[in-house]
Motif scaffolding. Structure first.
Motif, PDB file in Angstrom:
ATOM      1  N   LYS A 380       0.845  -1.198   0.000  1.00  0.00           N
ATOM      2  CA  LYS A 380       0.000   0.000   0.000  1.00  0.00           C
ATOM      3  C   LYS A 380       0.887   1.256   0.000  1.00  0.00           C
ATOM      4  O   LYS A 380       0.793   2.125   0.860  1.00  0.00           O
ATOM      5  N   ARG A 382       1.036   3.716  -2.282  1.00  0.00           N
ATOM      6  CA  ARG A 382       0.325   4.954  -2.617  1.00  0.00           C
ATOM      7  C   ARG A 382      -0.329   5.563  -1.372  1.00  0.00           C
ATOM      8  O   ARG A 382      -0.276   6.779  -1.152  1.00  0.00           O
ATOM      9  N   ARG A 383      -0.926   4.713  -0.562  1.00  0.00           N
ATOM     10  CA  ARG A 383      -1.556   5.222   0.655  1.00  0.00           C
ATOM     11  C   ARG A 383      -0.499   5.790   1.593  1.00  0.00           C
ATOM     12  O   ARG A 383      -0.725   6.816   2.238  1.00  0.00           O
ATOM     13  N   LYS A 385       2.286   7.210   0.747  1.00  0.00           N
ATOM     14  CA  LYS A 385       2.770   8.498   0.254  1.00  0.00           C
ATOM     15  C   LYS A 385       1.670   9.563   0.300  1.00  0.00           C
ATOM     16  O   LYS A 385       1.894  10.675   0.784  1.00  0.00           O
ATOM     17  N   ASP A 386       0.498   9.202  -0.214  1.00  0.00           N
ATOM     18  CA  ASP A 386      -0.551  10.214  -0.362  1.00  0.00           C
ATOM     19  C   ASP A 386      -1.252  10.562   0.944  1.00  0.00           C
ATOM     20  O   ASP A 386      -1.708  11.691   1.121  1.00  0.00           O
ATOM     21  N   GLU A 387      -1.305   9.590   1.863  1.00  0.00           N
ATOM     22  CA  GLU A 387      -2.032   9.843   3.105  1.00  0.00           C
ATOM     23  C   GLU A 387      -1.097  10.136   4.274  1.00  0.00           C
ATOM     24  O   GLU A 387      -1.196  11.199   4.910  1.00  0.00           O
ATOM     25  N   ARG A 390       1.629  12.940   3.425  1.00  0.00           N
ATOM     26  CA  ARG A 390       0.942  14.233   3.319  1.00  0.00           C
ATOM     27  C   ARG A 390       0.553  14.751   4.702  1.00  0.00           C
ATOM     28  O   ARG A 390       0.742  15.929   5.021  1.00  0.00           O
ATOM     29  N   LYS A 391       0.014  13.866   5.548  1.00  0.00           N
ATOM     30  CA  LYS A 391      -0.383  14.270   6.894  1.00  0.00           C
ATOM     31  C   LYS A 391       0.832  14.699   7.712  1.00  0.00           C
ATOM     32  O   LYS A 391       0.764  15.655   8.494  1.00  0.00           O
ATOM     33  N   GLU A 419       8.158   6.430 -10.397  1.00  0.00           N
ATOM     34  CA  GLU A 419       7.790   7.173  -9.198  1.00  0.00           C
ATOM     35  C   GLU A 419       8.933   7.166  -8.184  1.00  0.00           C
ATOM     36  O   GLU A 419       9.184   8.170  -7.509  1.00  0.00           O
TER      37      GLU A 419
END
Length: 496
Positions: A380, A382-383, A385-387, A390-391, A419
């Protein structure tokens, strides 16, 4: 009119003579002390006014020694030990060690007083600080020639000097033998110096021998010496946990006063060697001995229990902390979070991070890295990196080198090498210096995607920045069947 007979006159005369007889010694002693004080004041004044400007060579009579002789000669009294102590300290404070032999020779050969041992113990320590080890040893053996009886005071000063340096430890044995011949008896403080020094250089076997020797001298070692050895044992790489536990149990059998640090050191060792459940058992013993574990001990044991896969026991231990009023710190939460992530309880992990914020324990980069690593491990990325990343940035925290390495490896493992390269460039733009392993991972990912030219460019970049490629990078390049002759030549050029 009062008349005196002959007997009364004789009585008065005798009384006057008796008074003079008693007053003379008192007056003489008082005068001597006064003269000595005046001489000392003259010496100090002369030293202050002229010592800084006086130039001396090693063959001249030192200025301060000449000032001492003149000052006491003017006041018709003999130089005192305190006067010599003053000029010795003045010379050493100004690093004028070349003048000390003149001073010592005069004390030994001219003066008649018995100098206090503190003069020599002070000078031995100063020689040690000045890296004049041979002078310190020589002075110690000369002490009897100064009409001074050496004791453990001067011996301890020399032992302290020798034990501070590894290259001087071999001299300790000879010093101890000669000290015994000089009639110096080792005191408890002498043993402490030796044991502490041996523990610092991790010579535990010798430290234990010295500890046992104390009994032969009639000393009963206290818990601080045992604790010193125990602490050093726990820091030795590759030491057997059974050996440490054996020494620890000996301390308990002797009913020594164990403290929380003793338990913490052993518990930390047990966790380090993968014996988390043994650490949990020792934690129970600690509580039975009436010692309240602090947050550090609980965190170490919690880490060991989680590493052993005993998650139910870890939950109970964490709950026990809260019930007993032990407030978890950031390290405790990070360890507990790691346990949740090992069980793939990511939602619980996110809730824990929220609870940390509510309780005033601000998550750090390590907290978020734990979540990112766990998510990448199960694909996971992407989660992660993106979640999570980001937080983390929204909370004002910046990713570190470890964050980048986790994500890069995660994207490469997930087949998203492009990526990963973007993250790599972002890492470079922020001034981070990549590790060799990071290059190897990306080169391997590029080769799997058939992007040989890009892999070679990455390899060339490594060489230019003086980073040595790892074995896996070469294996990835050389095992690629699609490599062309031109690309093979490029590899050869890089190697050359």
């Amino acid at each position: 009119m009062i008349s005196f007979n002959s007997s009364s006159s004789s009585l008065i005369t005798n009384t006057r003579n008796l008074r003079r007889k008693h007053l003379k010694p008192y007056k003489g002693k008082w005068q001597q002390i006064f003269n000595e004080q005046q001489a000392m004041e003259a010496l100090k004044k002369t030293a202050t006014e002229q010592q800084q400007t006086q130039t001396q060579t090693q063959t001249q009579i030192p200025f301060l020694l000449s000032a001492l002789i003149n000052s006491f000669s003017i006041y018709s009294c003999e130089p005192t030990p305190s006067a010599y102590s003053f000029i010795i300290k003045t010379l050493t404070q100004n690093s004028q060690f070349n003048q000390l032999p003149f001073i010592l020779d005069r004390i030994q050969n001219v003066e008649k007083f018995e100098p206090p041992e503190q003069i020599f113990s002070y000078l031995i320590r100063v020689y040690g600080y000045a890296d004049m080890i041979d002078d310190a040893v020589e002075l110690f053996f000369r002490i009897p020639s100064f009409r001074c009886t050496p004791s453990a005071v001067s011996l301890n000063a020399l032992l302290y000097v020798l034990c501070k340096r590894k290259d001087c430890l071999q001299m300790v044995h000879e010093v101890l033998l000669k000290a015994q011949a000089m009639g110096i008896r080792l005191e408890e403080s002498s043993f402490r110096i030796l044991i502490n020094a041996l523990c610092k250089i991790k010579k535990i076997g010798y430290a234990i021998e010295i500890l046992e020797m104390m009994f032969d001298y009639g000393y009963d070692p206290d818990s601080t010496l045992y604790s010193c050895i125990l602490s050093a044992m726990c820091k030795i790489k590759g030491i057997s946990s059974a050996e440490v536990l054996g020494f620890f149990e000996e301390m308990r059998r002797k009913r020594l006063s164990l403290n929380g640090l003793d338990y913490t050191n052993v518990i930390r060792l047990l966790v380090k060697v993968g014996k988390g459940m043994d650490a949990l058992g020792l934690l129970e013993d600690m509580k039975l001995d009436g010692i309240k574990p602090d947050v550090v001990v609980y965190t170490v044991v919690l880490d060991g229990v989680i590493a052993s896969g005993e998650f139910d026991k870890a939950e109970k231990l964490f709950d026990e902390m809260l019930v007993l009023g032990v407030i978890p710190d950031i390290q405790t939460y990070n360890v507990y979070l790691k346990g949740l992530c090992m069980q793939d309880k990511f939602d619980a992990g996110f809730k824990l991070v929220m609870c940390m914020e509510e309780l005033g324990c601000k998550p750090d980069v390590s907290t978020y890295n734990t979540l990112i690593r766990a998510l990448c491990k199960v694909g996971k990325v992407r989660r992660a990196k993106d979640e999570v990343l980001r937080k983390m940035k929204l909370k004002g925290l910046q990713e570190n080198l470890h964050t980048y390495n986790i994500l890069i490896e995660g994207f490469v493992s997930d087949g998203e090498v492009v990526e990963a390269c973007k993250l790599f460039d972002d890492m470079l733009s922020k001034g981070f210096v990549p590790m060799s392993l990071t290059y190897d991972v990306i080169i391997g990912g590029l080769c799997k995607k058939g992007l040989i030219s890009e892999a070679l460019q990455m390899l060339e970049q490594m060489v230019k920045t003086d980073i040595t490629p790892g074995v896996s990078a070469w294996e990835s390049l050389l095992s690629t069947s699609e490599i062309s002759l031109k690309e093979a030549t490029s590899v050869d050029l890089v190697l050359s």
